[in-house]
Design an enzyme around this catalytic site. Sequence first.
Site, PDB file in Angstrom:
ATOM      1  CD  GLU A  46      31.213  40.635  41.096  1.00 40.16           C
ATOM      2  OE1 GLU A  46      30.250  40.070  40.570  1.00 40.16           O
ATOM      3  OE2 GLU A  46      32.370  40.157  41.091  1.00 40.16           O
ATOM      4  CE  LYS A 118      29.383  38.897  36.782  1.00 41.30           C
ATOM      5  NZ  LYS A 118      29.774  38.220  38.048  1.00 41.30           N
ATOM      6  CB  CYS A 155      33.607  39.480  38.210  1.00 41.18           C
ATOM      7  SG  CYS A 155      34.437  38.158  39.144  1.00 41.18           S
TER       8      CYS A 155
END
Length: 269
Positions: A46, A118, A155
């Site tokens: 990321e 995300k 994440c």
Amino acid sequence: MRHHGEVKIAVVQTASSDDKAANREAVARLVGEAARDRPDLVVLPEAMMADFAVAGGSVGALAEALDGEFVGVLRKAAAEHGTAIVAGMFERSCDEDRPYNTLLAVGADGELLGAYRKIHLYDAFGYKESDQLTPGDVSPVVVEIGAHKFGLMTCYDLRFPELSRALVDAGAEVLVVPAAWVRGPLKEFHWSTFLTARAIENTCYVAAAAQNGKKYCGLSQIVDPQGVGVAAVGEDDGYATAELSADRLTEVRKRNPSLQNRRFTVTPR
């Protein structure tokens, strides 16, 4: 030579900085190093384009469009080495101060396969990612690489099992998880536990590439559908590879048909 139904994945571990040019050079070098093992897919962490700003700061000025310099480097590296690549970047949004935290997937021919913005922003453990970034639409993103389907998540998304289940329901055989998992009390334990849990509960592979260094925990790894770790990087820079088997996936899902035995059906809001 790999057997039919096998796919080789490399997860790369390194730390980015706010020097975008240096990060682009690192991407080219790291993909080249991992490509020596002839993977079908190289997964980078990321925020590989540029690191997050400190709390109260902004990454708005660092953000790029999907036809910018960072994506250009990914496309060139993929075509040069004949491998697909997934990597994290900050993508411009309609709010110039709050871009998207985006995963970009590029095919082995250098063509764009898909982008995942995300969904779950890291507003936890004393940090507020939503001050810097705009969340993406609540929709699973699955890309095809060869004969295999890969679900993209980033994440903090690991803490929300409904996303991984939606990706698997959309056909994902492998969950690809680039991350910059912040260090802290029990955080490394959470990281490894979530990766294992997402693999077991969805009877799928999980391939996680994490940033390391002073801020982030590293511990990049690949986990099989029974929760067995099949490849890992420790805390230092490096990469690990594993061959993922469609036969192994089928065998595990036959022995443990938990996806078929579900009684609840969950759909994203």
